[in-house]
Design an enzyme around this catalytic site. Structure first.
Site, PDB file in Angstrom:
ATOM      1  CD1 TRP A   1      -0.908   2.296   2.379  1.00 39.39           C
ATOM      2  CD2 TRP A   1      -2.749   1.851   1.176  1.00 39.39           C
ATOM      3  NE1 TRP A   1      -1.763   3.386   2.475  1.00 39.39           N
ATOM      4  CE2 TRP A   1      -2.903   3.137   1.753  1.00 39.39           C
ATOM      5  CE3 TRP A   1      -3.798   1.351   0.377  1.00 39.39           C
ATOM      6  CZ2 TRP A   1      -4.034   3.921   1.559  1.00 39.39           C
ATOM      7  CZ3 TRP A   1      -4.928   2.146   0.189  1.00 39.39           C
ATOM      8  CH2 TRP A   1      -5.034   3.413   0.775  1.00 39.39           C
ATOM      9  CG  MET A   2       2.327   5.185  -2.176  1.00 46.66           C
ATOM     10  SD  MET A   2       3.337   5.224  -3.677  1.00 46.66           S
ATOM     11  CE  MET A   2       2.119   5.733  -4.856  1.00 46.66           C
ATOM     12  CG  ASN A   3      -1.256   6.895   2.874  1.00 48.10           C
ATOM     13  OD1 ASN A   3      -0.878   5.846   3.343  1.00 48.10           O
ATOM     14  ND2 ASN A   3      -1.373   7.974   3.629  1.00 48.10           N
ATOM     15  CG  ASP A   4      -0.223  11.267   2.831  1.00 51.42           C
ATOM     16  OD1 ASP A   4      -1.236  10.748   2.366  1.00 51.42           O
ATOM     17  OD2 ASP A   4      -0.185  11.812   3.950  1.00 51.42           O
TER      18      ASP A   4
ATOM     19  CD  GLN B   1       2.696   8.126   5.861  1.00 52.63           C
ATOM     20  OE1 GLN B   1       1.888   7.815   6.727  1.00 52.63           O
ATOM     21  NE2 GLN B   1       3.981   8.269   6.122  1.00 52.63           N
TER      22      GLN B   1
HETATM   23  C1  FRU Z   1      -3.028  12.169   4.863  1.00 51.58           C
HETATM   24  C2  FRU Z   1      -2.665  11.482   6.157  1.00 51.58           C
HETATM   25  C3  FRU Z   1      -1.658  12.310   6.930  1.00 51.58           C
HETATM   26  C4  FRU Z   1      -0.974  11.285   7.791  1.00 51.58           C
HETATM   27  C5  FRU Z   1      -0.937  10.084   6.868  1.00 51.58           C
HETATM   28  C6  FRU Z   1      -1.082   8.759   7.551  1.00 51.58           C
HETATM   29  O1  FRU Z   1      -3.431  11.319   3.852  1.00 51.58           O
HETATM   30  O2  FRU Z   1      -3.826  11.236   6.924  1.00 51.58           O
HETATM   31  O3  FRU Z   1      -2.206  13.385   7.652  1.00 51.58           O
HETATM   32  O4  FRU Z   1       0.289  11.705   8.186  1.00 51.58           O
HETATM   33  O5  FRU Z   1      -2.004  10.248   5.948  1.00 51.58           O
HETATM   34  O6  FRU Z   1      -0.859   7.703   6.664  1.00 51.58           O
END
Ligand code: FRU
Length: 490
Positions: free
Chosen positions: A34-37, A53
């Protein structure tokens, strides 16, 4: 094995199982899982580093690690081993943050240690931490956290206190962090430091007052053509007409920051992206002076369903150059993309009436621009089906009278009841509309009128064989099309 060793071991055994054609060609994806920010977007020893992330073990959000890539040109990314894992007593997740190259040649990461404790009644404590490294291995500072509850004014909440963006001026380091104010809405806190290790609260720079969502996440700050810009990702926005869609959105604030008193005069607020999938962007300043932004090409609410067979989930947008024009932030794909464009197919001044497919204008890893001239036409709409075949397509349509674009992936093969459509303003320029479209297997990004608006959308569920582009117009219009294949020799 600690958690970082475990993640690296898992990567070394499993990342190679994902073949290159299972990923986009020129967009960044997680090494695995998984990847987010985007995090820590920075120049280090002459290369761009991007962290993100990351939860390696599943295609869902989990215990947050920092994944790591580097690139020379924003388009070919080299996977590096995971950089951070939540190994310390003060963290159950390494949340978002930023990075810079220190004068002693070290790479400094500043991130949020997110600590969640308790089973029934959860307590959340967020603090800011430092890790120092050489571009591969990072060591957490032994006196972490470097900003915590006692450094904040009384009553400031530490349960929502995160996502530091660090920068350096001639004599000091500064960082802004997102925080939730007493009224529950977001605010931006400014801290300063002599050495990036010991920090002092300076001022609350901006407050949301529930005007743009509630909690603000992932702030970025930079100067652009003598203006001071904050880019903020507000949670729980409520749409205003065709601007600022509901949910997790991204805004850009343009104004002037007095660097003595730290007072900010806000002049404009704009919606930074009109698509279905865009959140938490970060920027970097390139050595040749360009401000380049990359965003997570997804949103918490819209498309959290990977195809079942996927071993990765989440993409970044193409990095975009930001410029300021007539009080508005424009964005366009980095110019490095031009050197990957090959096999041009060009049509000039052709007639479009009803529907039209053009020889050589198709594909799923392409960059094409279409300019439609409505000045001598009575047509009320223009449409473009992309990633299309007899069964699937995604639709981009322009309403000439309302001057609005609609993007719709209802028929893209998606099988969940999620947000699939959005309408937003797009203006004729001398009677013309120009759209630059980047397709990359699982996504489309569109730049309107040389970057006045941008919108992104993931297309995880459209089979690769659906690669047609079908233009449509109610009545006769003139159109130019310039199409290139993107070839990277992956
Ligand atoms: C934004 C967020 C950030 C937090 C991160 C956690 O998408 O909620 O505020 O640091 O993702 O994965």
């Amino acid at each position: 094995m600690n958690k970082l060793e475990k993640a690296r071991d898992y990567e070394s055994k499993n990342v190679k199982k994902i073949t290159s054609d299972e990923r986009p060609l020129y967009h960044m994806t997680p090494a695995i899982g998984w990847m987010n920010d985007p995090n820590g977007f920075s120049v280090y020893q002459g290369e761009y580093h991007l962290f993100y992330q990351y939860y390696p073990y599943d295609t869902k959000w989990g215990e947050m690690h920092w994944g790591h890539y580097k690139t020379k040109d924003f388009l070919k990314w080299e996977i590096l081993p995971a950089a951070l894992a939540p190994d310390e007593a003060y963290e159950s997740g390494c949340f978002s943050g930023s990075a810079l190259e220190r004068e002693d040649g070290k790479h400094l990461l500043m991130y949020t240690a997110h600590l969640e404790e308790g089973e029934e009644e959860k307590t959340i404590i967020e603090t800011q931490c430092i890790a120092i490294g050489d571009g591969i291995d990072y060591v957490k500072y032994e006196e972490n956290p470097v900003i915590q509850e006692e450094d904040l004014p009384e009553d400031f909440c530490v349960c929502d206190f995160r996502d530091p963006k660090i920068w350096k001026t001639e004599d000091k380091y500064y960082a802004i962090c997102a925080n939730r104010a007493e009224d529950g809405a977001g605010q931006l806190l400014l801290f300063s430091s002599e050495d990036a290790m010991k920090w002092k609260y300076e001022k609350t720079l901006e407050r949301c007052f529930y005007e743009y969502g509630d909690m603000w996440e992932c702030p970025d700050y930079f100067e652009l053509e003598n203006k001071d810009i904050f880019v903020i990702s507000p949670m729980n926005m409520k749409a205003k007409d065709l601007e600022f869609h509901n949910g997790h959105s991204v805004i850009g604030m343009i104004g002037t920051l007095d660097k003595e008193s730290w007072s900010y005069k806000r002049e404009q607020v704009q919606n930074l992206e009109y698509g279905l999938d865009f959140y938490a962007p970060q920027t970097v300043l390139t050595p040749d002076g360009r401000r380049v932004m990359i965003g997570w090409m997804q949103s918490w609410a819209s498309s959290t369903f990977p195809p079942e067979k996927n071993q990765w989930f989440g993409m970044m947008t193409v990095p975009r150059e930001l410029t300021l024009k007539d009080g508005r932030i424009y964005q366009n794909p980095v110019r490095e993309l031009l050197s990957y464009r090959q096999d041009p197919v060009i049509y000039e001044n052709i007639d479009l009436q009803e529907t039209l497919e053009l020889d050589g204008v198709s594909g799923r890893t392409i960059d094409f621009t279409t300019e439609v001239d409505f000045s001598c036409s009575e047509s009320k709409y223009f449409t473009m089906k992309i990633a299309a075949d007899d069964r699937y397509y995604s639709l981009i349509s322009f309403d000439v009278e309302k001057e609005s674009l609609t993007v719709d992936r209802t028929y893209s093969g998606v099988h969940h009841d999620i947000v699939n459509m959005r309408t937003f303003p797009a203006y004729l320029k001398n009677g013309k509309l120009k759209l630059r479209v980047l397709l990359d297997r699982f996504s489309v990004e569109v730049f309107v009128n040389d970057g006045e608006q941008a919108f992104s959308m993931t297309l995880y569920h459209t089979p690769m064989s659906a690669d047609k582009i079908v233009f449509g117009s109610e009545k006769k219009v003139k159109m130019n099309v310039e199409k290139y294949a993107i070839i990277t020799n992956e």
